[in-house]
Write an enzyme that holds these catalytic residues in place. Structure first.
Site, PDB file in Angstrom:
ATOM      1  N   ASP A 170       0.837  -1.206   0.000  1.00  0.00           N
ATOM      2  CA  ASP A 170       0.000   0.000   0.000  1.00  0.00           C
ATOM      3  C   ASP A 170       0.872   1.256   0.000  1.00  0.00           C
ATOM      4  O   ASP A 170       2.056   1.209   0.380  1.00  0.00           O
ATOM      5  CB  ASP A 170      -0.910   0.018   1.236  1.00  0.00           C
ATOM      6  CG  ASP A 170      -1.913  -1.122   1.201  1.00  0.00           C
ATOM      7  OD1 ASP A 170      -2.170  -1.651   0.112  1.00  0.00           O
ATOM      8  OD2 ASP A 170      -2.418  -1.478   2.286  1.00  0.00           O
TER       9      ASP A 170
HETATM   10  N1  URA Z   1      -1.358  -5.936   3.937  1.00  0.00           N
HETATM   11  C1  URA Z   1      -1.858  -4.673   3.914  1.00  0.00           C
HETATM   12  O1  URA Z   1      -2.906  -4.405   4.488  1.00  0.00           O
HETATM   13  N2  URA Z   1      -1.154  -3.727   3.253  1.00  0.00           N
HETATM   14  C2  URA Z   1       0.020  -3.956   2.642  1.00  0.00           C
HETATM   15  O2  URA Z   1       0.623  -3.048   2.084  1.00  0.00           O
HETATM   16  C3  URA Z   1       0.538  -5.270   2.678  1.00  0.00           C
HETATM   17  C4  URA Z   1      -0.171  -6.241   3.332  1.00  0.00           C
END
Ligand code: URA
Length: 252
Positions: free
Chosen positions: A113
């Site tokens: 993310d």
């Molecule tokens: N899980 C999440 O919620 N975000 C990420 O970036 C990676 C794994």
């Protein structure tokens, strides 16, 4: 090795540049500076040509050169970057690649993310990338999670280990694989997953009523950040690192 065509000789400066070690002019300087050795002998002529068979023990600064058109990097993804190669509006991990790698068709394996930091594998090896993102791949990924709300307890450790089911509004229930939860402090834990569903860590914690406020990926299999690696920096994987990833995904 993809670099050579039918064992026709290739200039060593081209071998190095095509393998991601620098631009053609940077690489020419390595030769002039006496940093390139073939079988122990310093090679000062950038135009020195070898066939694939003759290319043994090529080193730059004493470190074996990985002569391959396939490139593999471990990037320390910083906060505030999209996992994409280009974007019109927001900073993205593609912006962090040195110019000489921008034309090499490198892309991230999987997705972190925008605010998630940590280990992100980048490669132009499409086959490996495909295998590593397959739902059949069960490699462990460790996340350091900082969250708000009541401290997680043994109850959640058992829940996650049993393979919880995500139940979200307007979505069909989704059964997850068992995940390992380590309680580190009142608002920090380490979560080890063997799958990579979208926003998985945040969704798991949200279901227990705890919003995630910071997320950092510590590892993918045995791949970790270097001790002195800073956000935005990347290192080229060694042939052992690459072999390990290939072995881990070979029976998919
Ligand atoms: N899980 C999440 O919620 N975000 C990420 O970036 C990676 C794994």
């Amino acid at each position: 090795m993809w670099l050579f065509c039918y064992n026709t000789p290739m200039r060593l400066d081209k071998v190095l540049a095509n393998s991601g070690y620098g631009t053609r002019s940077e690489v020419k300087d390595y030769f002039r500076q006496g940093r390139v050795c073939l079988q122990g002998a310093i090679i000062r002529d950038p135009g020195f040509s070898v066939t694939e068979e003759q290319l043994q023990d090529l080193t730059l600064d004493g470190v074996p050169v990985l002569a391959s058109e396939h490139l593999y990097f471990c990037l320390y993804k910083p906060d505030g970057y999209l996992t994409a190669m280009t974007d019109d509006r927001l900073p993205c991990v593609g912006d962090l690649l040195p110019t000489n790698l921008k034309t090499k068709k490198i892309s991230p394996v999987g997705r972190l993310d925008y605010h998630t930091t940590g280990v992100l594998l980048l490669t132009n090896d499409g086959e490996l990338s495909h295998r590593l993102t397959s739902p059949k791949w069960h490699c462990e990924k460790e996340y350091l999670v900082t969250y708000e709300g009541d401290p997680l307890t043994e109850k959640e450790t058992v829940l996650f280990a049993s393979g919880m089911t995500l139940r979200e509004k307007d979505h069909a229930p989704e059964k997850l694989k068992p995940a390992k939860l380590e309680l580190l402090s009142d608002h920090q834990c380490r979560l080890t997953l063997t799958e990579g569903k979208t926003h998985q860590v945040k969704r798991m914690l949200a279901q227990t009523g705890r919003p995630v406020i910071a997320l950092h990926r510590e590892s993918i299999g045995s791949l970790r950040l270097r001790e002195d690696q800073k956000p935005g920096e990347m290192y080229a994987l060694s042939s052992d690192d690459i072999d390990e990833l290939k072995d881990l995904s070979s029976d998919l």
